[in-house]
Design a protein around this motif. Structure first.
Motif, PDB file in Angstrom:
ATOM      1  N   UNK A 153       0.836  -1.198   0.000  1.00 48.62           N
ATOM      2  CA  UNK A 153       0.000   0.000   0.000  1.00 48.62           C
ATOM      3  C   UNK A 153       0.875   1.253   0.000  1.00 48.62           C
ATOM      4  N   UNK A 154       1.927   1.233   0.815  1.00 48.93           N
ATOM      5  CA  UNK A 154       2.837   2.390   0.881  1.00 48.93           C
ATOM      6  C   UNK A 154       3.527   2.593  -0.466  1.00 48.93           C
ATOM      7  N   UNK A 155       3.988   1.496  -1.086  1.00 50.61           N
ATOM      8  CA  UNK A 155       4.659   1.597  -2.384  1.00 50.61           C
ATOM      9  C   UNK A 155       3.701   2.182  -3.433  1.00 50.61           C
ATOM     10  N   UNK A 156       2.465   1.696  -3.437  1.00 49.37           N
ATOM     11  CA  UNK A 156       1.470   2.195  -4.394  1.00 49.37           C
ATOM     12  C   UNK A 156       1.245   3.694  -4.181  1.00 49.37           C
ATOM     13  N   UNK A 157       1.176   4.110  -2.909  1.00 51.69           N
ATOM     14  CA  UNK A 157       0.949   5.526  -2.620  1.00 51.69           C
ATOM     15  C   UNK A 157       2.131   6.389  -3.087  1.00 51.69           C
ATOM     16  N   UNK A 158       3.356   5.882  -2.893  1.00 59.26           N
ATOM     17  CA  UNK A 158       4.540   6.629  -3.325  1.00 59.26           C
ATOM     18  C   UNK A 158       4.545   6.747  -4.859  1.00 59.26           C
ATOM     19  N   UNK A 162       4.503  10.182  -7.033  1.00 56.54           N
ATOM     20  CA  UNK A 162       5.515  10.480  -8.046  1.00 56.54           C
ATOM     21  C   UNK A 162       4.827  10.762  -9.376  1.00 56.54           C
ATOM     22  N   UNK A 163       3.837   9.956  -9.702  1.00 57.20           N
ATOM     23  CA  UNK A 163       3.096  10.113 -10.952  1.00 57.20           C
ATOM     24  C   UNK A 163       2.400  11.478 -10.998  1.00 57.20           C
TER      25      UNK A 163
END
Ligand code: HEC
Length: 178
Positions: A153-158, A162-163
């Motif tokens: 979840x944290x990776x997806x949010x980062x 960035x996007x």
């Protein structure tokens, strides 16, 4: 003698006598755990059948006789004993000749009490009654499924951040050009 007092004394004696002769599930629990639990559970089949509802399958006299000496009944051709014996792959239940009738009644009282407390099995074909307790895991790093979901979840949010930042700078880039 005062009759009231006599009445109270007699009632008290009868009450205690009653408690003495009634089947006691607490004693039954001790006996069950010591003598039966290695092969029997109230709700699940282990080596022997689940004892839940056994008092509906057989008479009390039959159960007492079976617990004291099941093979004697099988050899004597008792139909119900033969049936139970064959249904359980002819595994021999050891005799308990040292248990008296009241002790066996205590065990039955305990089985009945446990059966009444057991969670009711529903008819869902895939339900496993033994695993129905909700699996509540504390949220620690030892809870791997939770940690993996959390890290993802944290990776997806980062990545999303960035996007979005990149879209903004791309937009700014375009606006600068015109
Ligand atoms: C070594 C394993 C073992 C132990 C210990 C044992 N049993 Fe059994 N019991 C069995 C087996 C196996 C059967 C299936 C019948 C047979 O094989 O004769 C059975 C069957 C029964 C049945 C008939 C159940 C039915 O559904 O018809 C009753 C009642 C019973 N046992 C009660 C007891 C009690 C009470 C104790 C403790 C005092 C006890 N058993 C200890 C193995 C055991």
């Amino acid at each position: 003698m005062n009759y009231n007092r006599l009445f109270i004394t007699v009632s008290l004696i009868l009450l205690h006598a009653g408690a003495l002769f009634a089947a006691d599930p607490k004693d039954g629990k001790m006996l069950f755990q010591g003598r039966c639990a290695s092969c029997h559970s109230v709700t699940k089949k282990i080596t022997g059948p689940a004892l839940m509802g056994v008092e509906d399958r057989h008479s009390e006299a039959w159960i007492i006789s079976f617990v004291k000496g099941s093979q004697a009944m099988v050899k004597a051709g008792d139909k119900a004993a033969l049936e139970v014996f064959n249904q359980n792959n002819q595994v021999v239940m050891p005799d308990h000749p040292d248990l008296n009738d009241d002790q066996i009644r205590d065990i039955l009282a305990f089985v009945k009490e446990e059966a009444a407390n057991a969670p009711k099995e529903d008819n869902a074909p895939f339900s496993r009654p033994g695993e129905k307790q909700p699996n509540l895991m504390p949220m620690t790093i030892y809870n791997f499924p939770f940690m993996i979901a959390y890290v993802m979840l944290i990776i997806i949010m980062i990545l999303l951040l960035v996007f979005l930042v990149n879209i903004k700078s791309y937009e700014r880039h375009i606006h600068k050009e015109d």
